[in-house]
Design a protein around this motif. Structure first.
Motif, PDB file in Angstrom:
ATOM      1  N   ARG A 231       2.293  -9.097  -5.857  1.00 10.43           N
ATOM      2  CA  ARG A 231       3.742  -9.002  -5.711  1.00 10.43           C
ATOM      3  C   ARG A 231       4.234  -7.571  -5.680  1.00 10.43           C
ATOM      4  O   ARG A 231       5.207  -7.247  -4.976  1.00 10.43           O
ATOM      5  N   ILE A 232       3.604  -6.681  -6.418  1.00 13.52           N
ATOM      6  CA  ILE A 232       4.010  -5.274  -6.392  1.00 13.52           C
ATOM      7  C   ILE A 232       3.926  -4.744  -4.972  1.00 13.52           C
ATOM      8  O   ILE A 232       4.836  -4.048  -4.496  1.00 13.52           O
ATOM      9  N   TYR A 233       2.855  -5.068  -4.289  1.00 11.01           N
ATOM     10  CA  TYR A 233       2.700  -4.634  -2.900  1.00 11.01           C
ATOM     11  C   TYR A 233       3.616  -5.420  -1.960  1.00 11.01           C
ATOM     12  O   TYR A 233       4.402  -4.841  -1.194  1.00 11.01           O
ATOM     13  N   PHE A 234       3.473  -6.738  -2.005  1.00  6.37           N
ATOM     14  CA  PHE A 234       4.131  -7.572  -1.003  1.00  6.37           C
ATOM     15  C   PHE A 234       5.654  -7.475  -1.089  1.00  6.37           C
ATOM     16  O   PHE A 234       6.336  -7.326  -0.062  1.00  6.37           O
ATOM     17  N   GLU A 235       6.196  -7.557  -2.279  1.00  9.86           N
ATOM     18  CA  GLU A 235       7.652  -7.481  -2.415  1.00  9.86           C
ATOM     19  C   GLU A 235       8.173  -6.099  -2.037  1.00  9.86           C
ATOM     20  O   GLU A 235       9.293  -5.984  -1.533  1.00  9.86           O
ATOM     21  N   SER A 236       7.372  -5.056  -2.242  1.00  7.35           N
ATOM     22  CA  SER A 236       7.775  -3.728  -1.791  1.00  7.35           C
ATOM     23  C   SER A 236       7.846  -3.670  -0.273  1.00  7.35           C
ATOM     24  O   SER A 236       8.728  -3.017   0.297  1.00  7.35           O
TER      25      SER A 236
ATOM     26  N   LEU B  97       3.225  -0.468   5.736  1.00 12.57           N
ATOM     27  CA  LEU B  97       3.738  -1.814   6.013  1.00 12.57           C
ATOM     28  C   LEU B  97       2.592  -2.798   6.230  1.00 12.57           C
ATOM     29  O   LEU B  97       2.659  -3.950   5.773  1.00 12.57           O
ATOM     30  N   ALA B  98       1.542  -2.360   6.909  1.00 14.87           N
ATOM     31  CA  ALA B  98       0.405  -3.251   7.158  1.00 14.87           C
ATOM     32  C   ALA B  98      -0.291  -3.605   5.849  1.00 14.87           C
ATOM     33  O   ALA B  98      -0.687  -4.761   5.635  1.00 14.87           O
ATOM     34  N   LEU B  99      -0.422  -2.622   4.960  1.00 13.95           N
ATOM     35  CA  LEU B  99      -1.085  -2.882   3.681  1.00 13.95           C
ATOM     36  C   LEU B  99      -0.244  -3.799   2.810  1.00 13.95           C
ATOM     37  O   LEU B  99      -0.759  -4.772   2.245  1.00 13.95           O
ATOM     38  N   GLU B 100       1.052  -3.501   2.700  1.00 14.34           N
ATOM     39  CA  GLU B 100       1.905  -4.246   1.776  1.00 14.34           C
ATOM     40  C   GLU B 100       2.207  -5.659   2.267  1.00 14.34           C
ATOM     41  O   GLU B 100       2.356  -6.576   1.453  1.00 14.34           O
ATOM     42  N   LEU B 101       2.307  -5.841   3.558  1.00 14.42           N
ATOM     43  CA  LEU B 101       2.695  -7.153   4.090  1.00 14.42           C
ATOM     44  C   LEU B 101       1.521  -7.971   4.611  1.00 14.42           C
ATOM     45  O   LEU B 101       1.658  -9.183   4.801  1.00 14.42           O
TER      46      LEU B 101
ATOM     47  N   CYS C 240      -2.810  -9.729   1.334  1.00 13.40           N
ATOM     48  CA  CYS C 240      -2.949 -11.187   1.389  1.00 13.40           C
ATOM     49  C   CYS C 240      -4.410 -11.613   1.350  1.00 13.40           C
ATOM     50  O   CYS C 240      -4.715 -12.804   1.183  1.00 13.40           O
ATOM     51  N   MET C 241      -5.326 -10.648   1.506  1.00 11.70           N
ATOM     52  CA  MET C 241      -6.748 -10.964   1.363  1.00 11.70           C
ATOM     53  C   MET C 241      -7.081 -11.458  -0.038  1.00 11.70           C
ATOM     54  O   MET C 241      -8.159 -12.023  -0.252  1.00 11.70           O
ATOM     55  N   LEU C 242      -6.182 -11.231  -0.988  1.00 20.65           N
ATOM     56  CA  LEU C 242      -6.386 -11.758  -2.336  1.00 20.65           C
ATOM     57  C   LEU C 242      -6.666 -13.245  -2.316  1.00 20.65           C
ATOM     58  O   LEU C 242      -7.436 -13.767  -3.136  1.00 20.65           O
TER      59      LEU C 242
ATOM     60  N   TYR D  61       9.784  -6.951  -7.873  1.00 17.33           N
ATOM     61  CA  TYR D  61       9.465  -5.571  -7.544  1.00 17.33           C
ATOM     62  C   TYR D  61       9.940  -5.234  -6.136  1.00 17.33           C
ATOM     63  O   TYR D  61      10.237  -6.108  -5.336  1.00 17.33           O
ATOM     64  N   GLY D  62       9.989  -3.976  -5.850  1.00 18.00           N
ATOM     65  CA  GLY D  62      10.419  -3.533  -4.526  1.00 18.00           C
ATOM     66  C   GLY D  62      10.604  -2.025  -4.516  1.00 18.00           C
ATOM     67  O   GLY D  62      11.662  -1.523  -4.891  1.00 18.00           O
ATOM     68  N   LEU D  63       9.569  -1.308  -4.107  1.00 21.87           N
ATOM     69  CA  LEU D  63       9.584   0.152  -4.160  1.00 21.87           C
ATOM     70  C   LEU D  63       9.972   0.736  -2.803  1.00 21.87           C
ATOM     71  O   LEU D  63       9.495   0.305  -1.764  1.00 21.87           O
ATOM     72  N   PHE D  64      10.858   1.735  -2.856  1.00 20.24           N
ATOM     73  CA  PHE D  64      11.259   2.490  -1.668  1.00 20.24           C
ATOM     74  C   PHE D  64      11.827   1.610  -0.565  1.00 20.24           C
ATOM     75  O   PHE D  64      11.418   1.691   0.590  1.00 20.24           O
TER      76      PHE D  64
END
Length: 535
Positions: A182-187, A238-242, A246-248, A382-385
């Motif tokens: 969620r830290i990544y995806f929601e950001s 953007l590619a990493l966070e979205l 998701c490979m998790l 979460y949601g950074l920057f």
């Protein structure tokens, strides 16, 4: 295999049916979590009195007194869950920090980890719940959420080692991975939903390295790379966070690939920006993508043999009498802890899912469970920057004895001297300097820390002065205090080569009211600010 609801619940929450292949990643993560907790408490021990002490910038005692006047006893304790209800004095504040540091060190040493996690959580929550603007960071919520879930994740016992006999429940493991995701995806989501054109036209990183809260010298060099590099990092972010994270949810091989993509990324962020312990925590949670088989495969042979033998070691047999006593005495306690973990972990999962869903659509999901957990910061959004900062502005406090000659109060960590290279401080968190960066983007009316600091500097308050690198008025307090606003830029490579300067700056004007202390001890304004709030 029985796939009924009872079996599914037991499979998720019962430690006896926990994940037996994550012993080493769990051990590594908990040691890292202890070190991160230590960094948080260590930074507070030097700041907490000036920040929220009885005569601090935002006094915790005054805040809790205001809460007490407006809420009933039960409501106020739930609204502000902190040990500072007993006392907000210097001794109690220092005790929180020292207790937290000791418990975090013992957690690093793997001594009674579950109890140490409780102490760390309670002490840090006690600060966060009473620190007001000084604890409004997403990193604080990340640490509290990870720390709380880790209580259910950690092995039992005083010196449990890898916890061979007590694997982590699958639910606690998943929730830590879920927080990481969620830290990544929601950001990534907030970057798209914010409508900020800089993320859409791939210019978001062009000025990122100089405009963040506390830049680093590595960031200075990266800032001067060509635009195509910065555009590429926008796409990669953007590619990493979205996408990549998701490979998790994919099979084991893909999770390991994900680990080797996100880990260098976090190291790069740590080197180019000071985001306190945030990136260290995300880095540590990424270890939970791995499993014992992978870690053993890259481990030196002598360690691998020793650990493999320990993992395969059977439980020490006990006498029938002792086994019967243990079974009878522990049955009800085991049922109680199983029920508690099932309720709490399910509650956290519901809240985090609801908050994620509400980012896309306001569906009529029950909000009461979400509101009930808010004060504890253990289930966060979460949601950074989401929106990038368009400029770098720096607040500077100045004192004067005659209203004509102004002397600057030097900061410990914020950019100030033009020839000083921006340093790497993380995971240390200078909360005062950090908050002033946020204040520089808005109005002094929105950030009471600025006028409050002015008043305390007029009195030469020693705890507040400890937040600065020095006191230019050590003999007697200044007659007046003012706050000015500068705009800063990194120098160009040619400018740095010619002058040796890392920064250039321009004075924008008076940021907050200039104040002085009258003969009667009262504070009065002698000049009002001239600059407008920045975006």
């Amino acid at each position: 295999m029985d796939l009924g609801p009872a079996s599914a619940i037991a499979w998720l929450f019962d430690r006896q049916q926990g994940a037996p292949d994550r012993l080493i990643p769990r051990w590594l993560f908990l040691r890292a979590l202890g070190a991160i907790y230590f960094s948080a408490f260590f930074s507070l021990i030097f700041q907490i009195r000036g920040l929220i002490g009885p005569a601090g910038i935002l006094s915790a005692s005054h805040y809790l007194h205001a809460v007490e006047q407006s809420l009933s006893h039960l409501q106020r304790v739930w609204y502000a869950p902190t040990l500072l209800w007993f006392s907000g004095g210097p001794v109690m504040l220092s005790a929180l920090c020292w207790a937290g540091m000791l418990a975090s060190l013992l957690l690093v040493l793997n001594f009674w980890p579950r109890s140490m996690l409780v102490i760390c959580f309670v002490c840090f929550l006690s600060f966060v719940s009473a620190a007001q603007d000084f604890s409004g960071y997403q990193s604080d919520g990340m640490l509290l959420e990870a720390g709380f879930i880790s209580f259910f994740f950690a092995p039992r016992g005083f010196c449990p080692g890898l916890g061979y006999l007590h694997p982590a429940s699958r639910a606690s493991l998943f929730l830590l991975q879920w927080e990481w995701f969620r830290i990544y995806f929601e950001s990534g989501v907030v970057k798209l939903l914010s409508g900020d054109p800089e993320w859409r036209d791939f210019t978001a990183m062009d000025q990122y390295y100089q405009n963040g809260p506390l830049p680093t010298w590595v960031g200075w060099y990266v800032q001067h790379l060509p635009h195509r590099f910065h555009a590429g990092t926008v796409y990669a972010t953007l590619a990493l966070e979205l996408g990549l994270v998701c490979m998790l949810f994919l099979p084991r091989r893909w999770r390991i690939v994900c680990f080797f993509n996100v880990t260098p990324w976090q190291v790069g962020v740590i080197l180019t920006a000071n985001y306190t312990f945030l990136n260290y925590l995300v880095l540590a949670m990424g270890v939970l993508l791995l499993d014992d088989r992978f870690v053993l495969g890259v481990m030196p042979e002598k360690w691998r043999v020793r650990i493999t033998a320990g993992i395969s070691r059977p439980e020490r047999p006990s006498t029938p009498e002792l086994r019967t006593w243990k079974e009878s005495s522990g049955r009800y306690w085991r049922l109680l802890t199983f029920f508690a973990s099932t309720v709490m972990l399910t509650w956290i999962f519901y809240v985090t899912v609801a908050e994620l869903v509400w980012m896309f659509a306001k569906l009529p999901l029950p909000a009461s469970p979400v509101e009930a957990l808010e004060p504890f910061r253990i289930a966060n959004r979460y949601g950074l920057f989401a929106v990038m900062t368009r400029g770098r502005y720096e607040i500077e406090f100045q004192g004067s004895e005659d209203g004509q000659t102004w002397i600057t109060y030097p900061f410990r960590y914020k950019p100030q001297k033009l020839n000083d290279p921006p340093r790497i401080y993380a995971p240390y968190q200078p909360r005062f300097d950090w908050n002033l960066w946020f204040a520089s983007l808005g109005s002094w009316r929105e950030y009471p820390i600025v006028p409050n600091t002015e008043v305390l500097l007029l009195a030469n308050d020693k705890d507040v002065l400890a937040l600065f690198a020095g006191n230019p008025f050590s003999q007697q307090p200044p007659h007046q205090i003012r706050v000015v606003l500068w705009q800063y830029w990194f120098t160009t490579t040619s400018e740095k080569h010619a002058t040796g300067l890392w920064w250039r700056r321009q004075l924008l004007g008076l940021y907050a009211p200039t104040v002085e202390r009258g003969p009667d001890g009262g504070i009065k304004v002698v000049e009002w600010p001239t600059v407008q709030p920045k975006e």
